[in-house]
Write an enzyme that holds these catalytic residues in place. Structure first.
Site, mmCIF file in Angstrom:
data_model
loop_
_atom_site.group_PDB
_atom_site.id
_atom_site.type_symbol
_atom_site.label_atom_id
_atom_site.label_comp_id
_atom_site.label_asym_id
_atom_site.label_seq_id
_atom_site.Cartn_x
_atom_site.Cartn_y
_atom_site.Cartn_z
ATOM 1 N N ASP A 136 34.306 62.607 29.803
ATOM 2 C CA ASP A 136 35.434 63.487 28.810
ATOM 3 C C ASP A 136 35.424 64.610 29.344
ATOM 4 O O ASP A 136 34.726 65.060 30.248
ATOM 5 C CB ASP A 136 35.207 63.077 27.280
ATOM 6 C CG ASP A 136 36.461 63.046 26.785
ATOM 7 O OD1 ASP A 136 37.552 63.360 27.074
ATOM 8 O OD2 ASP A 136 36.564 62.304 25.348
ATOM 9 N N GLY A 161 21.025 67.848 35.712
ATOM 10 C CA GLY A 161 20.532 67.416 37.041
ATOM 11 C C GLY A 161 19.041 67.873 37.281
ATOM 12 O O GLY A 161 18.820 68.740 36.843
ATOM 13 N N GLU A 184 23.453 68.124 25.118
ATOM 14 C CA GLU A 184 22.772 68.610 26.207
ATOM 15 C C GLU A 184 21.618 67.249 26.414
ATOM 16 O O GLU A 184 20.681 67.583 25.465
ATOM 17 C CB GLU A 184 22.310 69.983 26.401
ATOM 18 C CG GLU A 184 23.592 70.740 26.540
ATOM 19 C CD GLU A 184 24.289 70.932 27.914
ATOM 20 O OE1 GLU A 184 23.351 70.435 28.902
ATOM 21 O OE2 GLU A 184 25.333 71.284 28.156
#
Length: 268
Positions: A136, A161, A184
């Site tokens: 999104d 990452g 997160e």
């Protein structure tokens, strides 16, 4: 010679400290790995007999790819970019059934599967997004992150990452998960399939994950079918509270299919 062996040989030569540089043949090998990553034919991490295994040589290929490319200005219809890695769109490696809304950006070396919807978002090199996902608005999928089938990553959420250290596991979201807005998930955390992460949950490798039903505390792994909300746990000295993720219930696929997400997150 296998592709993996070729990459390892190039890595050893280039990082050996004697000033060796990549030849045109070496660069061709690394380009091949990037093309295979974009096509989903090789992955940074794969599940084998129930465990996620890292293909470290693929991460090495990505780092070598950064070395071999010059920085360049790249123009699109919506902006200018200056980077060493080209856009996946310029390489035309996005599946024709995917829907990509400007200014979503995918770097070459990331895989975007069938029926994926990318709202304005960012997908970094080495990432893998499987069939039927929704990424999104202003969500980010970090380098080498692995996203399973039919995952919804809500607005502003971040999937971290993990490119280095080379052998470290990337952040992994397994099939049929929902990641709430502004959450997160970082540092190689694995979210088990069919889990629901509520809005504003922050989970890193050191975050304590407390299971309300069992009283157990874990780190780095959200078990399958978990419903997780933000919370806190007291520090060892009892003078302050620390951020924690709280597993408030378990939900099976049958229940999840019949009940709206908002209902699952109510009355906790």
């Amino acid at each position: 010679m296998k592709l993996e062996d070729s990459v390892l040989k190039i890595w050893s030569k280039v990082t050996g400290g004697d000033g060796s540089v990549m030849t045109l043949e070496d660069k061709g090998v690394i380009d091949s790995v990037m093309d295979l990553l974009s096509a989903g034919e090789v992955r940074v991490a794969e599940k084998h007999e129930g465990a996620w295994l890292v293909n470290a040589w693929v991460k090495q290929a990505i780092l070598l790819y950064f070395r071999m490319l010059p920085k360049q200005v790249m123009q699109t219809d919506v902006s200018l970019y200056q980077d060493v890695v080209p856009s996946a769109f310029s390489k035309r490696t996005i599946d024709a059934t995917a829907r990509v809304v400007p200014p979503a950006y995918v770097r070459h070396g990331a895989f975007v599967g069938e029926q994926v919807v990318l709202m304005p978002s960012f997908v970094n090199i080495g990432a893998y997004i499987d069939t039927g996902c929704m990424i999104d608005t202003w969500a980010t999928v970090g380098s080498c992150a692995q996203i399973g089938k039919h995952v919804h990553v809500s607005g502003g959420a971040g999937i971290g990452g993990v490119l280095e250290p080379i052998g470290s596991k990337p952040t992994i979201i397994e099939d049929d998960c929902f990641i709430g807005a502004r959450s997160e998930i970082v540092e190689g955390v694995v979210v088990g399939r069919n889990s629901i992460i509520s809005m504003g949950v922050f989970i890193g490798k050191s975050t304590k994950i407390y299971n309300r039903e069992t009283g157990c505390i874990s780190q780095g792994y959200v078990p399958p079918n978990s419903v997780v909300v933000p919370g806190s746990l007291p520090s060892a000295c009892g003078q302050y509270a620390l951020n924690a993720a709280i597993i408030v219930k378990q939900v099976d696929e049958r229940v999840k299919a019949k009940v709206m997400l908002n209902e699952l997150l109510h009355n906790l």
